[in-house]
Scaffold this motif. Structure first.
Motif, PDB file in Angstrom:
ATOM      1  N   SER A  60       0.812  -1.219   0.000  1.00 23.48           N
ATOM      2  CA  SER A  60       0.000   0.000   0.000  1.00 23.48           C
ATOM      3  C   SER A  60       0.841   1.263   0.000  1.00 23.48           C
ATOM      4  N   LYS A  61       1.851   1.319   0.854  1.00 22.60           N
ATOM      5  CA  LYS A  61       2.676   2.526   0.957  1.00 22.60           C
ATOM      6  C   LYS A  61       3.345   2.857  -0.374  1.00 22.60           C
ATOM      7  N   ALA A  62       3.887   1.862  -1.044  1.00 21.82           N
ATOM      8  CA  ALA A  62       4.542   2.097  -2.340  1.00 21.82           C
ATOM      9  C   ALA A  62       3.529   2.568  -3.387  1.00 21.82           C
ATOM     10  N   ALA A  63       2.335   1.990  -3.372  1.00 24.23           N
ATOM     11  CA  ALA A  63       1.302   2.392  -4.332  1.00 24.23           C
ATOM     12  C   ALA A  63       0.841   3.820  -4.063  1.00 24.23           C
ATOM     13  N   ILE A  64       0.652   4.162  -2.795  1.00 24.51           N
ATOM     14  CA  ILE A  64       0.238   5.528  -2.442  1.00 24.51           C
ATOM     15  C   ILE A  64       1.343   6.522  -2.799  1.00 24.51           C
ATOM     16  N   ASN A  65       2.597   6.128  -2.639  1.00 26.52           N
ATOM     17  CA  ASN A  65       3.711   6.999  -3.046  1.00 26.52           C
ATOM     18  C   ASN A  65       3.648   7.323  -4.533  1.00 26.52           C
ATOM     19  N   GLU A  66       3.248   6.349  -5.360  1.00 29.38           N
ATOM     20  CA  GLU A  66       3.110   6.596  -6.804  1.00 29.38           C
ATOM     21  C   GLU A  66       2.062   7.678  -7.067  1.00 29.38           C
ATOM     22  N   ILE A  67       0.955   7.613  -6.338  1.00 27.83           N
ATOM     23  CA  ILE A  67      -0.105   8.617  -6.515  1.00 27.83           C
ATOM     24  C   ILE A  67       0.388   9.982  -6.046  1.00 27.83           C
ATOM     25  N   GLU A  68       1.082  10.015  -4.909  1.00 27.59           N
ATOM     26  CA  GLU A  68       1.600  11.287  -4.396  1.00 27.59           C
ATOM     27  C   GLU A  68       2.599  11.926  -5.350  1.00 27.59           C
ATOM     28  N   LYS A 108      -4.238  15.706 -21.642  1.00 30.53           N
ATOM     29  CA  LYS A 108      -3.034  15.727 -20.821  1.00 30.53           C
ATOM     30  C   LYS A 108      -3.296  15.025 -19.484  1.00 30.53           C
ATOM     31  N   LEU A 109      -4.433  15.311 -18.850  1.00 22.95           N
ATOM     32  CA  LEU A 109      -4.770  14.675 -17.581  1.00 22.95           C
ATOM     33  C   LEU A 109      -5.054  13.185 -17.777  1.00 22.95           C
ATOM     34  N   TYR A 110      -5.695  12.832 -18.889  1.00 25.63           N
ATOM     35  CA  TYR A 110      -5.947  11.419 -19.193  1.00 25.63           C
ATOM     36  C   TYR A 110      -4.634  10.642 -19.285  1.00 25.63           C
ATOM     37  N   ASP A 111      -3.658  11.203 -19.996  1.00 22.18           N
ATOM     38  CA  ASP A 111      -2.355  10.540 -20.129  1.00 22.18           C
ATOM     39  C   ASP A 111      -1.698  10.350 -18.759  1.00 22.18           C
ATOM     40  N   LYS A 112      -1.811  11.359 -17.909  1.00 24.73           N
ATOM     41  CA  LYS A 112      -1.226  11.304 -16.574  1.00 24.73           C
ATOM     42  C   LYS A 112      -1.919  10.221 -15.730  1.00 24.73           C
ATOM     43  N   VAL A 113      -3.236  10.143 -15.824  1.00 26.70           N
ATOM     44  CA  VAL A 113      -4.014   9.159 -15.058  1.00 26.70           C
ATOM     45  C   VAL A 113      -3.730   7.742 -15.559  1.00 26.70           C
ATOM     46  N   LYS A 114      -3.669   7.579 -16.870  1.00 23.73           N
ATOM     47  CA  LYS A 114      -3.392   6.257 -17.439  1.00 23.73           C
ATOM     48  C   LYS A 114      -1.995   5.778 -17.038  1.00 23.73           C
ATOM     49  N   GLU A 115      -1.009   6.661 -17.105  1.00 24.37           N
ATOM     50  CA  GLU A 115       0.351   6.313 -16.669  1.00 24.37           C
ATOM     51  C   GLU A 115       0.370   5.938 -15.193  1.00 24.37           C
ATOM     52  N   LEU A 116      -0.414   6.658 -14.386  1.00 25.13           N
ATOM     53  CA  LEU A 116      -0.496   6.350 -12.962  1.00 25.13           C
ATOM     54  C   LEU A 116      -1.033   4.934 -12.748  1.00 25.13           C
ATOM     55  N   GLY A 117      -2.090   4.575 -13.471  1.00 18.53           N
ATOM     56  CA  GLY A 117      -2.629   3.221 -13.361  1.00 18.53           C
ATOM     57  C   GLY A 117      -1.581   2.170 -13.685  1.00 18.53           C
ATOM     58  N   GLU A 118      -0.820   2.418 -14.731  1.00 15.71           N
ATOM     59  CA  GLU A 118       0.231   1.469 -15.124  1.00 15.71           C
ATOM     60  C   GLU A 118       1.324   1.376 -14.071  1.00 15.71           C
ATOM     61  N   SER A 119       1.711   2.506 -13.479  1.00 20.46           N
ATOM     62  CA  SER A 119       2.768   2.468 -12.475  1.00 20.46           C
ATOM     63  C   SER A 119       2.275   1.822 -11.177  1.00 20.46           C
ATOM     64  N   ILE A 120       1.014   2.027 -10.814  1.00 15.48           N
ATOM     65  CA  ILE A 120       0.474   1.357  -9.636  1.00 15.48           C
ATOM     66  C   ILE A 120       0.469  -0.157  -9.875  1.00 15.48           C
ATOM     67  N   SER A 121       0.035  -0.574 -11.048  1.00 18.23           N
ATOM     68  CA  SER A 121       0.017  -2.003 -11.368  1.00 18.23           C
ATOM     69  C   SER A 121       1.398  -2.616 -11.240  1.00 18.23           C
ATOM     70  N   ALA A 122       2.410  -1.901 -11.708  1.00 13.47           N
ATOM     71  CA  ALA A 122       3.783  -2.412 -11.613  1.00 13.47           C
ATOM     72  C   ALA A 122       4.218  -2.531 -10.153  1.00 13.47           C
ATOM     73  N   VAL A 123       3.875  -1.548  -9.330  1.00 13.88           N
ATOM     74  CA  VAL A 123       4.285  -1.541  -7.931  1.00 13.88           C
ATOM     75  C   VAL A 123       3.600  -2.657  -7.126  1.00 13.88           C
ATOM     76  N   VAL A 124       2.322  -2.889  -7.406  1.00 19.35           N
ATOM     77  CA  VAL A 124       1.591  -3.896  -6.616  1.00 19.35           C
ATOM     78  C   VAL A 124       1.804  -5.307  -7.142  1.00 19.35           C
ATOM     79  N   GLY A 125       2.481  -5.421  -8.288  1.00 20.96           N
ATOM     80  CA  GLY A 125       2.859  -6.743  -8.777  1.00 20.96           C
ATOM     81  C   GLY A 125       1.971  -7.322  -9.841  1.00 20.96           C
ATOM     82  N   GLU A 126       1.162  -6.504 -10.507  1.00 20.48           N
ATOM     83  CA  GLU A 126       0.281  -7.005 -11.566  1.00 20.48           C
ATOM     84  C   GLU A 126       1.085  -7.352 -12.804  1.00 20.48           C
TER      85      GLU A 126
END
Length: 127
Positions: A60-68, A108-126
């Motif tokens: 959780s902490k690593a995933a929340i760090n990605e959002i921050e 621009k915001l869509y690209d940022k949100v989509k990238e965030l989803g991908e980085s969260i997936s990588a952090v949580v192990g998807e």
């Protein structure tokens, strides 16, 4: 016959809705001495991008760090950390769970949100 019927229904649905949508869901379970469960669901239509992830609480902490990194410090609402951008974006996170709802408007915001989803997936192990 089934394939033709499926194609006809799909084309009819697309013609009626005037939109396309992509969606995928992934669930992983693995275990030797440790157990890991990850479930990620993404829906990306013409109007809305939504993302949902359920994962092991220690990540959780690593995933929340990605959002921050992308959206700064959150507000807190009960057990949830919440980020909002106007009325078009809401991100909620708590231990072991993250959800993103984005009503498309800004590319621009869509690209940022989509990238965030991908980085969260990588952090949580998807991935």
């Amino acid at each position: 016959m089934k394939k033709t019927l499926f194609i006809a229904i799909t084309l009819t649905a697309l013609a009626c809705n005037g939109q396309t949508a992509k969606s995928h869901a992934v669930a992983k379970s693995s275990g030797s001495t440790t157990h890991s469960n990850v479930s990620v669901s993404v829906s990306d239509s013409n109007e809305v991008y939504s993302y949902s992830a359920i994962f092991d609480k220690p990540k959780s902490k690593a995933a929340i760090n990605e959002i921050e990194k992308a959206f700064g410090k959150p507000m807190t609402e009960g057990k949830n950390y919440v980020w909002r951008e106007g009325e078009s974006l809401e991100i909620k996170a708590r231990e072991g769970k993250i959800s993103i709802e984005f009503e498309k408007g800004s590319t621009k915001l869509y690209d940022k949100v989509k990238e965030l989803g991908e980085s969260i997936s990588a952090v949580v192990g998807e991935k």
